[in-house]
Enzyme design. Structure first.
Site, short mmCIF file in Angstrom:
data_model
loop_
_atom_site.label_atom_id
_atom_site.label_comp_id
_atom_site.label_asym_id
_atom_site.label_seq_id
_atom_site.Cartn_x
_atom_site.Cartn_y
_atom_site.Cartn_z
N CYS A 49 0.84 -1.20 0.00
CA CYS A 49 0.00 0.00 0.00
C CYS A 49 0.87 1.25 0.00
O CYS A 49 1.74 1.40 0.85
CB CYS A 49 -0.91 0.00 1.24
SG CYS A 49 -1.83 1.54 1.47
N CYS A 52 0.42 3.45 3.42
CA CYS A 52 0.80 2.98 4.75
C CYS A 52 2.10 3.64 5.21
O CYS A 52 2.95 4.01 4.39
CB CYS A 52 0.97 1.46 4.73
SG CYS A 52 -0.57 0.53 4.91
N HIS A 112 -4.06 0.32 8.26
CA HIS A 112 -4.61 0.05 6.94
C HIS A 112 -6.00 -0.57 7.01
O HIS A 112 -6.80 -0.44 6.06
CB HIS A 112 -3.66 -0.90 6.19
CG HIS A 112 -4.03 -1.21 4.79
ND1 HIS A 112 -3.75 -0.35 3.73
CD2 HIS A 112 -4.67 -2.28 4.23
CE1 HIS A 112 -4.20 -0.87 2.60
NE2 HIS A 112 -4.75 -2.05 2.88
N ASN A 150 -13.70 9.51 -1.14
CA ASN A 150 -14.27 8.44 -1.95
C ASN A 150 -13.91 7.13 -1.26
O ASN A 150 -12.73 6.78 -1.18
CB ASN A 150 -13.71 8.45 -3.37
CG ASN A 150 -14.09 9.70 -4.13
OD1 ASN A 150 -15.21 10.19 -4.00
ND2 ASN A 150 -13.17 10.23 -4.91
N SER A 158 -8.70 4.85 -5.17
CA SER A 158 -7.50 4.23 -5.72
C SER A 158 -6.76 3.38 -4.70
O SER A 158 -5.84 2.65 -5.06
CB SER A 158 -6.56 5.30 -6.28
OG SER A 158 -6.19 6.22 -5.26
N HIS A 161 -6.73 2.04 1.80
CA HIS A 161 -6.26 2.67 3.04
C HIS A 161 -7.20 3.82 3.41
O HIS A 161 -7.63 4.57 2.54
CB HIS A 161 -4.83 3.21 2.86
CG HIS A 161 -4.16 3.56 4.15
ND1 HIS A 161 -3.32 2.70 4.81
CD2 HIS A 161 -4.23 4.68 4.91
CE1 HIS A 161 -2.89 3.27 5.93
NE2 HIS A 161 -3.42 4.48 6.00
N HIS A 163 -8.55 7.09 3.84
CA HIS A 163 -8.04 8.41 3.47
C HIS A 163 -9.11 9.23 2.78
O HIS A 163 -10.11 8.72 2.27
CB HIS A 163 -6.82 8.28 2.54
CG HIS A 163 -7.16 7.87 1.13
ND1 HIS A 163 -7.54 6.58 0.78
CD2 HIS A 163 -7.20 8.59 -0.03
CE1 HIS A 163 -7.77 6.51 -0.52
NE2 HIS A 163 -7.59 7.73 -1.03
N GLN A 165 -9.48 13.47 0.76
CA GLN A 165 -8.72 14.46 0.00
C GLN A 165 -9.23 15.86 0.30
O GLN A 165 -10.33 16.04 0.84
CB GLN A 165 -8.84 14.19 -1.50
CG GLN A 165 -8.30 12.85 -1.96
CD GLN A 165 -8.35 12.71 -3.47
OE1 GLN A 165 -7.80 13.52 -4.21
NE2 GLN A 165 -9.03 11.67 -3.94
#
Length: 338
Positions: A49, A52, A112, A150, A158, A161, A163, A165
């Protein structure tokens, strides 16, 4: 006659757009796409990943051994500090405009295997604080700051993990601009902020409420487009993420946990979604009495963990359409133990 039995239209108060509701279509058989649900089990650290701790990102830059939220510039940003010149178009008929900005990635946790739903309140509170800090710092340089996530491959994430934006721009994007206009008009016409009036009406009716607390209200909005769409509204006089005090931030961490666990429990799967915060664009300065901070959750799942809603045909060419009524969706979410 009932709205739950016959087709009708509803207006999105924030954008002014109409939505067609066709509840009788929910009875039709389904032989369309049935995607495999994403696996829920994941290692706490995945050496493959690129988000990570300690791993190299796709750009080759190594991540630090971070222990909490971690923010870094997007290696493939949609916006750059430089842009084309004003009016650089081959023909006067075809308009272009410069677009400048910057984009960052927000790793919610070094773990993760986590999601916002599975994190504890302290972990979610750290994410809320990070959102507020980014909104304030980027808002000093840019007209609008868009925080979003997303979640899940179905929504184009994508990486699994945990996350989100943030994209900051020197322009106010189309949807936010529509919301600004509608909220401004409502305040001028009635003397009450639009989402303050919506929150009061939703609490009184109760049928679309999913979560309610001292500082926050989560509802399936009357005009929801996605099957289990929710709108999270700040109940106080708050226009931006950085306006949140300590109590409102702690409360938000708890409310998000309950809401997202309801999503996961609906079909017994890590629920995919696109989520984003809308606050007063910083380019407006102090002129934001008409704004109320709010978040949109747009999950695609419709019938099960493997059957999703597609925005196609009539939705793309004419008007957004849904089958399940917002009231039915809210009832199903409330029935899940968070």
């Amino acid at each position: 006659m009932s709205l739950s039995d016959f087709p009708h239209r509803r207006r999105n108060l924030l954008t002014g757009e109409w939505i067609l509701v066709s509840p009788h279509r929910a009875k039709r058989p389904w032989q369309g796409e049935q995607a495999e649900p994403a696996p829920a089990d994941a290692p706490r650290h995945d050496p493959a990943c690129y988000l990570c701790p300690g791993n190299a990102r796709t750009s080759g830059t190594p991540n630090p051994d971070y222990a909490a939220t971690f923010v870094f510039p997007n290696d493939f940003p949609a916006l750059l500090h430089e842009s084309i010149g004003e009016g650089d178009s081959a023909h006067d008929l075809f308009e272009t405009a410069p677009a400048r900005g910057e984009a960052k990635v927000i790793c919610y946790s070094p773990d993760h295997s986590q999601t916002l739903a599975r994190m504890d309140d302290a972990g979610r509170r750290a994410v809320v604080d990070c959102w507020a800090d980014l909104s304030a710092s980027l808002g000093r340089d840019w007209a609008h700051v868009q925080l979003f996530e997303n979640k899940g491959a179905m929504m184009g994430a994508s990486s699994p993990h945990p996350h989100g934006q943030v994209w900051a721009s020197d322009f106010v994007p189309q949807i936010v601009s529509q919301e600004d206009t509608r909220q401004r008009e409502h305040l001028a016409r009635t003397g009450t902020p639009l989402l303050a009036a919506v929150a009061e009406a939703e609490l009184a009716a109760g049928e679309r409420v999913v979560e309610a607390s001292e500082h926050w209200l989560a509802v399936v909005p009357h005009w929801a487009a996605w099957p289990f769409e929710t709108l999270v509204i700040a109940r106080g006089d708050l226009a931006r993420m950085e306006d949140l005090g300590d109590a409102a931030r702690a409360d938000l961490a708890a409310v998000l946990g309950r809401l997202l666990r309801r999503y996961d429990g609906l079909f017994g799967v890590d629920f995919p979604y696109s989520m984003g915060w809308h606050g007063a664009p910083h380019g407006l300065g102090a002129d934001h009495a008409h704004w109320r901070l709010h978040a949109h959750f747009h999950p695609p799942l419709l019938r099960s963990a493997t059957v999703r809603k597609h925005m196609v045909g009539f939705e793309l060419l004419a008007e957004t359409q849904r089958d399940l009524t917002p009231e039915q969706a809210a009832e199903r979410l409330r029935a899940v133990t968070p």
